[in-house]
Design a protein around this motif. Structure first.
Motif, PDB file in Angstrom:
ATOM      1  N   VAL A 156      53.229  41.777 -52.020  1.00 51.08           N
ATOM      2  CA  VAL A 156      53.153  40.752 -50.980  1.00 51.08           C
ATOM      3  C   VAL A 156      52.232  41.265 -49.882  1.00 51.08           C
ATOM      4  O   VAL A 156      52.509  42.293 -49.253  1.00 51.08           O
ATOM      5  CB  VAL A 156      54.546  40.426 -50.407  1.00 51.08           C
ATOM      6  N   ASP A 157      51.141  40.583 -49.679  1.00 53.59           N
ATOM      7  CA  ASP A 157      50.130  41.022 -48.717  1.00 53.59           C
ATOM      8  C   ASP A 157      50.524  40.575 -47.310  1.00 53.59           C
ATOM      9  O   ASP A 157      50.584  39.388 -47.017  1.00 53.59           O
ATOM     10  CB  ASP A 157      48.766  40.439 -49.088  1.00 53.59           C
ATOM     11  N   GLY A 158      50.833  41.518 -46.456  1.00 51.61           N
ATOM     12  CA  GLY A 158      51.237  41.208 -45.091  1.00 51.61           C
ATOM     13  C   GLY A 158      51.312  42.475 -44.280  1.00 51.61           C
ATOM     14  O   GLY A 158      50.628  43.458 -44.562  1.00 51.61           O
ATOM     15  N   ARG A 159      52.163  42.480 -43.275  1.00 46.67           N
ATOM     16  CA  ARG A 159      52.281  43.648 -42.396  1.00 46.67           C
ATOM     17  C   ARG A 159      53.746  43.984 -42.172  1.00 46.67           C
ATOM     18  O   ARG A 159      54.611  43.099 -42.156  1.00 46.67           O
ATOM     19  CB  ARG A 159      51.588  43.376 -41.059  1.00 46.67           C
ATOM     20  N   ILE A 160      54.008  45.277 -42.010  1.00 48.11           N
ATOM     21  CA  ILE A 160      55.348  45.757 -41.684  1.00 48.11           C
ATOM     22  C   ILE A 160      55.313  46.297 -40.262  1.00 48.11           C
ATOM     23  O   ILE A 160      54.437  47.087 -39.905  1.00 48.11           O
ATOM     24  CB  ILE A 160      55.811  46.828 -42.680  1.00 48.11           C
ATOM     25  N   LEU A 161      56.249  45.862 -39.445  1.00 44.75           N
ATOM     26  CA  LEU A 161      56.342  46.273 -38.048  1.00 44.75           C
ATOM     27  C   LEU A 161      57.455  47.315 -37.934  1.00 44.75           C
ATOM     28  O   LEU A 161      58.598  47.044 -38.276  1.00 44.75           O
ATOM     29  CB  LEU A 161      56.635  45.057 -37.170  1.00 44.75           C
ATOM     30  N   TRP A 162      57.129  48.484 -37.450  1.00 47.51           N
ATOM     31  CA  TRP A 162      58.062  49.611 -37.491  1.00 47.51           C
ATOM     32  C   TRP A 162      58.882  49.791 -36.225  1.00 47.51           C
ATOM     33  O   TRP A 162      59.987  50.321 -36.266  1.00 47.51           O
ATOM     34  CB  TRP A 162      57.298  50.900 -37.789  1.00 47.51           C
ATOM     35  N   ASP A 163      58.343  49.397 -35.093  1.00 48.88           N
ATOM     36  CA  ASP A 163      58.995  49.662 -33.806  1.00 48.88           C
ATOM     37  C   ASP A 163      59.614  48.372 -33.273  1.00 48.88           C
ATOM     38  O   ASP A 163      58.904  47.391 -33.033  1.00 48.88           O
ATOM     39  CB  ASP A 163      57.946  50.192 -32.813  1.00 48.88           C
ATOM     40  N   PRO A 164      60.946  48.317 -33.079  1.00 51.39           N
ATOM     41  CA  PRO A 164      61.584  47.083 -32.599  1.00 51.39           C
ATOM     42  C   PRO A 164      61.131  46.666 -31.203  1.00 51.39           C
ATOM     43  O   PRO A 164      61.370  45.527 -30.792  1.00 51.39           O
ATOM     44  CB  PRO A 164      63.083  47.417 -32.624  1.00 51.39           C
ATOM     45  N   ALA A 165      60.456  47.554 -30.467  1.00 57.42           N
ATOM     46  CA  ALA A 165      59.888  47.167 -29.172  1.00 57.42           C
ATOM     47  C   ALA A 165      58.619  46.341 -29.348  1.00 57.42           C
ATOM     48  O   ALA A 165      58.150  45.725 -28.390  1.00 57.42           O
ATOM     49  CB  ALA A 165      59.586  48.413 -28.332  1.00 57.42           C
ATOM     50  N   LEU A 166      58.060  46.329 -30.556  1.00 59.83           N
ATOM     51  CA  LEU A 166      56.873  45.536 -30.894  1.00 59.83           C
ATOM     52  C   LEU A 166      55.734  45.742 -29.896  1.00 59.83           C
ATOM     53  O   LEU A 166      55.165  44.785 -29.355  1.00 59.83           O
ATOM     54  CB  LEU A 166      57.238  44.048 -30.981  1.00 59.83           C
ATOM     55  N   PRO A 167      55.341  47.002 -29.644  1.00 62.30           N
ATOM     56  CA  PRO A 167      54.334  47.278 -28.613  1.00 62.30           C
ATOM     57  C   PRO A 167      52.960  46.675 -28.898  1.00 62.30           C
ATOM     58  O   PRO A 167      52.195  46.434 -27.958  1.00 62.30           O
ATOM     59  CB  PRO A 167      54.276  48.808 -28.590  1.00 62.30           C
ATOM     60  N   GLU A 168      52.631  46.442 -30.165  1.00 61.73           N
ATOM     61  CA  GLU A 168      51.306  45.931 -30.501  1.00 61.73           C
ATOM     62  C   GLU A 168      51.252  44.403 -30.556  1.00 61.73           C
ATOM     63  O   GLU A 168      50.197  43.828 -30.851  1.00 61.73           O
ATOM     64  CB  GLU A 168      50.857  46.515 -31.846  1.00 61.73           C
ATOM     65  N   GLN A 169      52.371  43.751 -30.279  1.00 62.30           N
ATOM     66  CA  GLN A 169      52.413  42.287 -30.326  1.00 62.30           C
ATOM     67  C   GLN A 169      52.340  41.710 -28.910  1.00 62.30           C
ATOM     68  O   GLN A 169      52.694  42.363 -27.927  1.00 62.30           O
ATOM     69  CB  GLN A 169      53.703  41.819 -31.014  1.00 62.30           C
ATOM     70  N   SER A 170      51.899  40.460 -28.822  1.00 63.05           N
ATOM     71  CA  SER A 170      51.882  39.784 -27.525  1.00 63.05           C
ATOM     72  C   SER A 170      53.313  39.506 -27.085  1.00 63.05           C
ATOM     73  O   SER A 170      54.242  39.470 -27.896  1.00 63.05           O
ATOM     74  CB  SER A 170      51.106  38.476 -27.625  1.00 63.05           C
ATOM     75  N   LYS A 171      53.490  39.307 -25.792  1.00 66.10           N
ATOM     76  CA  LYS A 171      54.825  39.026 -25.265  1.00 66.10           C
ATOM     77  C   LYS A 171      55.413  37.784 -25.919  1.00 66.10           C
ATOM     78  O   LYS A 171      56.590  37.748 -26.278  1.00 66.10           O
ATOM     79  CB  LYS A 171      54.751  38.869 -23.753  1.00 66.10           C
ATOM     80  N   ALA A 172      54.581  36.749 -26.103  1.00 65.16           N
ATOM     81  CA  ALA A 172      55.064  35.512 -26.710  1.00 65.16           C
ATOM     82  C   ALA A 172      55.495  35.726 -28.157  1.00 65.16           C
ATOM     83  O   ALA A 172      56.524  35.201 -28.598  1.00 65.16           O
ATOM     84  CB  ALA A 172      53.988  34.438 -26.633  1.00 65.16           C
ATOM     85  N   ASP A 173      54.717  36.515 -28.901  1.00 65.29           N
ATOM     86  CA  ASP A 173      55.033  36.741 -30.308  1.00 65.29           C
ATOM     87  C   ASP A 173      56.268  37.607 -30.494  1.00 65.29           C
ATOM     88  O   ASP A 173      56.970  37.484 -31.505  1.00 65.29           O
ATOM     89  CB  ASP A 173      53.848  37.382 -31.028  1.00 65.29           C
ATOM     90  N   ARG A 174      56.549  38.490 -29.537  1.00 65.03           N
ATOM     91  CA  ARG A 174      57.743  39.330 -29.662  1.00 65.03           C
ATOM     92  C   ARG A 174      58.995  38.474 -29.770  1.00 65.03           C
ATOM     93  O   ARG A 174      59.835  38.699 -30.642  1.00 65.03           O
ATOM     94  CB  ARG A 174      57.846  40.278 -28.465  1.00 65.03           C
ATOM     95  N   GLY A 175      59.115  37.517 -28.896  1.00 68.30           N
ATOM     96  CA  GLY A 175      60.280  36.639 -28.955  1.00 68.30           C
ATOM     97  C   GLY A 175      60.337  35.846 -30.242  1.00 68.30           C
ATOM     98  O   GLY A 175      61.410  35.679 -30.835  1.00 68.30           O
ATOM     99  N   LYS A 176      59.177  35.367 -30.704  1.00 66.96           N
ATOM    100  CA  LYS A 176      59.136  34.583 -31.940  1.00 66.96           C
ATOM    101  C   LYS A 176      59.537  35.436 -33.145  1.00 66.96           C
ATOM    102  O   LYS A 176      60.203  34.948 -34.063  1.00 66.96           O
ATOM    103  CB  LYS A 176      57.727  34.027 -32.147  1.00 66.96           C
ATOM    104  N   ILE A 177      59.130  36.692 -33.163  1.00 70.72           N
ATOM    105  CA  ILE A 177      59.474  37.584 -34.276  1.00 70.72           C
ATOM    106  C   ILE A 177      60.990  37.769 -34.354  1.00 70.72           C
ATOM    107  O   ILE A 177      61.585  37.748 -35.442  1.00 70.72           O
ATOM    108  CB  ILE A 177      58.739  38.925 -34.132  1.00 70.72           C
TER     109      ILE A 177
END
Length: 343
Positions: free
Chosen positions: A107-128
């Motif tokens: 499955v081609d996608g991405r795995i996010l390792w840190d629950p603080a989601l430092p590399e995501q935008s503030k808006a996307d953090r909530g959506k995730i």
């Protein structure tokens, strides 16, 4: 990725028979990071990518590393709202690569390792976090009869059976003496479980880095690592995931303690529980401290099992396993605090 440890020729012959349209293997590489069932990326000459997961080599605890159960549950979930990788074939002939394994599409996608989601935008953090809650709710809403998973585990007494299973496993292979763990196990064994009698599919290891997200969006494409999934009680899954709100930031098991979650666009534990309850179609989760204490105990047993496999030389990633083991004192402290607050 690290070197492989089985015959690619033997695997190629098997694949040609059971997945003939996959074509010949061009390259095999082993994923780093997993601590249980070793996982490999198969690059095919056709350009297609497959993933292989196998049991570890060597002596194993009874019922551990059940790749056949992983395959069965993911195959059953293919037509549900739970996103999983497409299953291709299961091989129980250990002569092929030395242990039981299964193959699925990559499955081609991405795995996010840190629950603080430092590399995501503030808006996307909530959506995730919303997507995670919705995905866990979908797992717990699976119709067990329609999917053929009504016999996937023994219904009822889930926590008592889990406490017995992981307590026995811990006592058999404990790497050091931990009086705090002995006290927590004794309390769980002697305390009446407050859970009701509902039975759902439970994942057993539901967390951020066991999800594949679409590149460029917050869509969940697949839930990974179903090794300890079974029939059980849904509060075990949600409380397991919520341990991250109580763990320190950084390390191999990153948490959210000390982070200004509002400023970062992350939900509080209460807000996330409300997201999950809406997704699961329930109103509340009573007796919350019990479930947190239970999962801390279970996680200590699992992590100490990894430390035991490191001593045996059979761990998939010894360096990461040692790092993960460093969180054991935190988990025991959390368990004891939750037990003392349980009423």
């Amino acid at each position: 990725m690290t070197k492989i440890d089985f015959s690619v020729g033997s695997l190629s012959s098997w694949l040609a028979k059971v997945v003939p349209d996959a074509g010949p293997i061009a390259e095999v590489a082993r994923f780093k990071g997993g601590q249980s069932n070793p996982t490999y990326l198969l690059d095919m000459q056709s350009g297609r990518k497959l993933v292989l997961r196998r049991k570890p080599f060597g002596d194993l605890l009874k019922s551990a590393h059940a790749v056949d159960r992983e395959y069965r549950v993911q195959k059953a979930l293919a037509q549900t709202d739970v996103p999983v990788a497409p299953m291709l074939a299961l091989c129980d002939d250990e002569s092929v690569i030395g242990s039981m394994f299964y193959v699925m599409d990559h499955v081609d996608g991405r795995i996010l390792w840190d629950p603080a989601l430092p590399e995501q935008s503030k808006a996307d953090r909530g959506k995730i976090y919303v997507r995670m809650a919705e995905t866990l709710g979908a797992i717990h809403r699976v119709d067990l009869t329609e999917t053929g998973l009504d016999g996937f585990g023994r219904p009822g007494n889930y926590y008592q059976r889990q406490i017995s299973r992981w307590g026995r496993a811990y006592r058999e292979t404990a790497t050091v003496e931990r009086p705090e763990m002995d006290w927590v196990m004794k309390w769980l064994e002697e305390t009446s479980c407050p859970a009701d009698d509902r039975v759902t599919l439970v994942h057993g290891d539901f967390r951020l880095d066991n999800l594949i997200f679409a590149t460029g969006s917050t869509q969940v494409l697949a839930v990974l690592d179903w090794e300890i999934s079974t029939l059980g009680h849904p509060f075990a899954d949600i409380s397991y995931q919520c341990m991250q709100w109580r763990l320190p930031q950084g390390g191999a098991f990153p948490g959210l303690v000390g982070l200004d979650r509002t400023a970062h666009g992350l939900p509080s534990e209460e807000e996330y529980l409300a997201m999950y309850c809406r997704a699961a179609g329930i109103s509340e989760i009573p007796h919350w401290p019990y479930y947190i204490a239970f999962n801390c105990f279970r996680m200590v047993a699992i992590l100490d099992g990894i430390l035991h496999r490191i001593k045996q030389g059979t761990a998939a990633d010894p360096d990461r396993g040692r790092e993960m083991g460093k969180v054991i004192p935190d988990l025991l402290a959390i368990a004891m605090q939750q037990i003392n607050s349980f009423k």
